[in-house]
Design a protein around this motif. Structure first.
Motif, mmCIF file in Angstrom:
data_model
loop_
_atom_site.group_PDB
_atom_site.id
_atom_site.type_symbol
_atom_site.label_atom_id
_atom_site.label_comp_id
_atom_site.label_asym_id
_atom_site.label_seq_id
_atom_site.Cartn_x
_atom_site.Cartn_y
_atom_site.Cartn_z
ATOM 1 N N GLY A 1 0.773 -1.241 0.000
ATOM 2 C CA GLY A 1 0.000 0.000 0.000
ATOM 3 C C GLY A 1 0.804 1.291 0.000
ATOM 4 N N VAL A 2 2.137 1.203 0.022
ATOM 5 C CA VAL A 2 2.961 2.420 0.007
ATOM 6 C C VAL A 2 2.939 3.034 -1.393
ATOM 7 C CG1 VAL A 2 5.320 3.319 0.265
ATOM 8 C CG2 VAL A 2 4.438 1.623 1.882
ATOM 9 N N ARG A 3 2.795 4.354 -1.444
ATOM 10 C CA ARG A 3 2.733 5.048 -2.733
ATOM 11 C C ARG A 3 3.795 6.136 -2.873
ATOM 12 N NH1 ARG A 3 0.728 1.055 -3.452
ATOM 13 N NH2 ARG A 3 -1.380 0.535 -4.156
ATOM 14 N N VAL A 4 4.647 6.293 -1.859
ATOM 15 C CA VAL A 4 5.704 7.301 -1.907
ATOM 16 C C VAL A 4 7.044 6.636 -1.603
ATOM 17 C CG1 VAL A 4 6.433 9.595 -1.150
ATOM 18 C CG2 VAL A 4 4.016 8.954 -0.984
ATOM 19 N N PHE A 5 8.019 6.877 -2.481
ATOM 20 C CA PHE A 5 9.315 6.197 -2.400
ATOM 21 C C PHE A 5 10.445 7.196 -2.540
ATOM 22 C CE2 PHE A 5 6.169 3.234 -3.799
ATOM 23 C CZ PHE A 5 6.532 2.007 -3.259
ATOM 24 N N ASP A 6 11.440 7.088 -1.682
ATOM 25 C CA ASP A 6 12.672 7.856 -1.860
ATOM 26 C C ASP A 6 13.578 7.097 -2.822
ATOM 27 O OD1 ASP A 6 11.888 9.655 0.082
ATOM 28 O OD2 ASP A 6 13.324 8.981 1.599
ATOM 29 N N SER A 7 14.331 7.837 -3.632
ATOM 30 C CA SER A 7 15.389 7.207 -4.421
ATOM 31 C C SER A 7 16.366 8.286 -4.849
ATOM 32 C CB SER A 7 14.824 6.486 -5.644
ATOM 33 O OG SER A 7 14.257 7.414 -6.543
ATOM 34 N N ALA A 8 17.560 7.843 -5.229
ATOM 35 C CA ALA A 8 18.584 8.791 -5.668
ATOM 36 C C ALA A 8 19.011 8.451 -7.092
ATOM 37 C CB ALA A 8 19.803 8.735 -4.750
ATOM 38 N N LEU A 9 19.107 9.465 -7.921
ATOM 39 C CA LEU A 9 19.586 9.274 -9.286
ATOM 40 C C LEU A 9 20.909 8.513 -9.269
ATOM 41 C CD1 LEU A 9 18.978 10.232 -12.311
ATOM 42 C CD2 LEU A 9 20.937 11.724 -11.923
ATOM 43 N N GLY A 10 21.004 7.501 -10.113
ATOM 44 C CA GLY A 10 22.263 6.762 -10.240
ATOM 45 C C GLY A 10 22.522 5.769 -9.125
ATOM 46 N N GLY A 11 21.660 5.760 -8.105
ATOM 47 C CA GLY A 11 21.902 4.870 -6.970
ATOM 48 C C GLY A 11 23.045 5.339 -6.086
ATOM 49 N N LEU A 12 23.287 6.644 -6.110
ATOM 50 C CA LEU A 12 24.363 7.192 -5.284
ATOM 51 C C LEU A 12 23.986 7.160 -3.808
ATOM 52 C CD1 LEU A 12 25.585 10.377 -7.166
ATOM 53 C CD2 LEU A 12 26.772 8.196 -6.906
ATOM 54 N N GLY A 13 25.000 7.282 -2.974
ATOM 55 C CA GLY A 13 24.736 7.434 -1.549
ATOM 56 C C GLY A 13 25.430 6.419 -0.694
ATOM 57 N N GLY A 14 25.004 6.368 0.526
ATOM 58 C CA GLY A 14 25.666 5.582 1.564
ATOM 59 C C GLY A 14 25.418 6.354 2.829
ATOM 60 N N CYS A 15 26.110 6.052 3.858
ATOM 61 C CA CYS A 15 25.922 6.834 5.086
ATOM 62 C C CYS A 15 27.267 6.907 5.776
ATOM 63 C CB CYS A 15 24.877 6.194 5.989
ATOM 64 S SG CYS A 15 24.699 7.035 7.570
ATOM 65 N N PRO A 16 27.744 8.134 6.057
ATOM 66 C CA PRO A 16 29.066 8.266 6.665
ATOM 67 C C PRO A 16 29.166 7.576 8.027
ATOM 68 C CG PRO A 16 27.943 10.427 6.494
ATOM 69 C CD PRO A 16 27.115 9.430 5.767
ATOM 70 N N PHE A 17 28.011 7.337 8.672
ATOM 71 C CA PHE A 17 28.038 6.750 10.009
ATOM 72 C C PHE A 17 27.556 5.300 10.036
ATOM 73 C CE2 PHE A 17 27.046 11.315 10.129
ATOM 74 C CZ PHE A 17 28.295 11.756 10.537
ATOM 75 N N ALA A 18 27.340 4.719 8.837
ATOM 76 C CA ALA A 18 26.869 3.325 8.768
ATOM 77 C C ALA A 18 27.854 2.511 7.954
ATOM 78 C CB ALA A 18 25.491 3.259 8.130
ATOM 79 N N PRO A 19 28.676 1.686 8.630
ATOM 80 C CA PRO A 19 29.690 0.912 7.914
ATOM 81 C C PRO A 19 29.083 0.023 6.821
ATOM 82 C CG PRO A 19 29.583 0.315 10.270
ATOM 83 C CD PRO A 19 28.658 1.447 10.055
ATOM 84 N N ARG A 20 29.713 0.004 5.666
ATOM 85 C CA ARG A 20 29.358 -0.881 4.547
ATOM 86 C C ARG A 20 28.005 -0.615 3.885
ATOM 87 N NH1 ARG A 20 31.556 -4.361 8.144
ATOM 88 N NH2 ARG A 20 29.536 -5.268 8.660
ATOM 89 N N ALA A 21 27.292 0.443 4.271
ATOM 90 C CA ALA A 21 26.013 0.719 3.614
ATOM 91 C C ALA A 21 26.289 1.180 2.189
ATOM 92 C CB ALA A 21 25.250 1.792 4.376
ATOM 93 N N ALA A 22 25.565 0.621 1.224
ATOM 94 C CA ALA A 22 25.716 1.040 -0.167
ATOM 95 C C ALA A 22 24.689 2.115 -0.466
ATOM 96 C CB ALA A 22 25.562 -0.159 -1.086
ATOM 97 N N GLY A 23 24.599 2.439 -1.761
ATOM 98 C CA GLY A 23 23.779 3.570 -2.158
ATOM 99 C C GLY A 23 22.287 3.372 -2.005
ATOM 100 N N ASN A 24 21.585 4.492 -2.194
ATOM 101 C CA ASN A 24 20.126 4.469 -2.204
ATOM 102 C C ASN A 24 19.640 3.645 -3.393
ATOM 103 O OD1 ASN A 24 19.120 6.761 -0.216
ATOM 104 N ND2 ASN A 24 20.976 7.508 -1.205
ATOM 105 N N VAL A 25 18.408 3.158 -3.316
ATOM 106 C CA VAL A 25 17.816 2.544 -4.497
ATOM 107 C C VAL A 25 17.846 3.622 -5.581
ATOM 108 C CG1 VAL A 25 15.406 3.152 -3.891
ATOM 109 C CG2 VAL A 25 15.868 1.227 -5.404
#
Ligand code: MG
Length: 307
Positions: free
Chosen positions: A229-253
């Motif tokens: 039922g979710v109709r709103v989604f975050d995403s980043a162009l190119g799948g860029l991202g990560g988190c400076p404070f979260a080890p090994r996290a890859a990019g956004n969808v």
């Protein structure tokens, strides 16, 4: 006229870029935002109002907002991300934003590492931030970070996430995002948690999901969220991202993946994949490397022309 079935909140200029080692010039950020608007994005996270010593990439937040087209001349809502009341005051002072995005981390250890506060402290801070944003006339929304798992504490009890969502709704949040900040969720977990939170929140508060593709399941998780039922989604162009404070996290969808997923499933997003691919190529040129998005590399599905 009916709007698209799905709204994609483009977080590239903030969540996408924040982990980039080289600080992008303000004019490049504004050019990116212009391309995202041309792609059809109606909500764009343009900057975060955080300590520039901790996140140097976001030190020009005020300049980015000042460089946006005026509210009446743009077709997107500009979102400023804030981690504390001081950030909200900075965001409000720009007088150029439409939404304040707040963040509550769902575990003590991650919360203390990410923004120096426990869950209880974070909840109190977010309640005050949401009220302040609403009072100033901006759309108050909040993300529950690490809702599907914590890099330091492991599994996060769903009951805690549900409880936090309820308290944030009581404080006036109009939209609540469940974030898989480090990319550990699987589709069944998304179905269960989204379903549980939606049941407890009722129709008054909109749900959003924020997914990371660390383990390759972000598009599958987006599909599970859609089915729940979710109709709103975050995403980043190119799948860029990560988190400076979260080890090994890859990019956004990647935005390209979500457009491809929904369009080929017959669900409108209001976004143009062609424009997204153009923006991807442009940004790859600026950053000097290919971006992670698989659809960005492979392109849309079409018959190859005979050679
Ligand atoms: Mg993120």
């Amino acid at each position: 006229m009916e709007g698209p079935a799905v709204t994609i909140v483009e977080v590239g200029p903030r969540d996408g870029l924040q982990n980039e080692p080289d600080v992008l010039a303000t004019h490049h950020k504004l050019a990116l935002i212009e391309r995202l608007a041309a792609m059809g994005a109606t909500r764009i996270e343009v900057a975060s109002f955080v300590n520039p010593r901790r996140v140097p990439q976001m030190a020009d937040a005020e300049a980015v907002v000042a460089g946006l087209p005026p509210r009446g001349e743009r077709r997107f809502a500009a979102i400023g991300l804030c981690l504390n009341l001081k950030g909200v005051e900075r965001a409000l002072a720009t007088d150029g934003l439409d939404e304040v995005g707040c963040v509550l981390v769902a575990t003590d250890t991650f919360g203390i590492r990410n923004q120096g506060q426990s869950v209880a402290e974070g909840l109190a801070a977010n309640q005050a931030m949401l009220r302040r944003a609403a009072e100033a006339g901006l759309f108050p929304q909040v993300t529950i970070s690490a809702a599907f798992g914590c890099p330091f504490e492991g599994p996060v009890p769903p009951a805690r996430v549900v409880d936090l969502a309820e308290r944030l709704a009581e404080a006036g949040a109009r939209e609540i995002a469940l974030a898989d900040t480090i990319g550990v969720a699987v589709p069944q977990q998304v179905t269960d948690l989204v379903g549980e939170v939606a049941r407890r929140l009722g129709a008054g508060v909109r749900l959003r999901v924020h997914l990371h593709d660390t383990r390759g399941l972000a598009p599958a998780n987006a599909w599970a969220a859609w089915q729940a039922g979710v109709r709103v989604f975050d995403s980043a162009l190119g799948g860029l991202g990560g988190c400076p404070f979260a080890p090994r996290a890859a990019g956004n969808v990647a935005t390209e993946e979500l457009i491809y997923l929904f369009h080929r499933s017959g669900i409108a997003t209001g976004l143009s994949l062609e424009r997204a691919l153009e923006a991807n190529a442009w940004l790859a040129g600026v950053l000097g490397r290919a971006l992670p998005s698989r659809v960005g590399r492979a392109g849309d599905f079409r018959r190859e022309e005979a050679a």
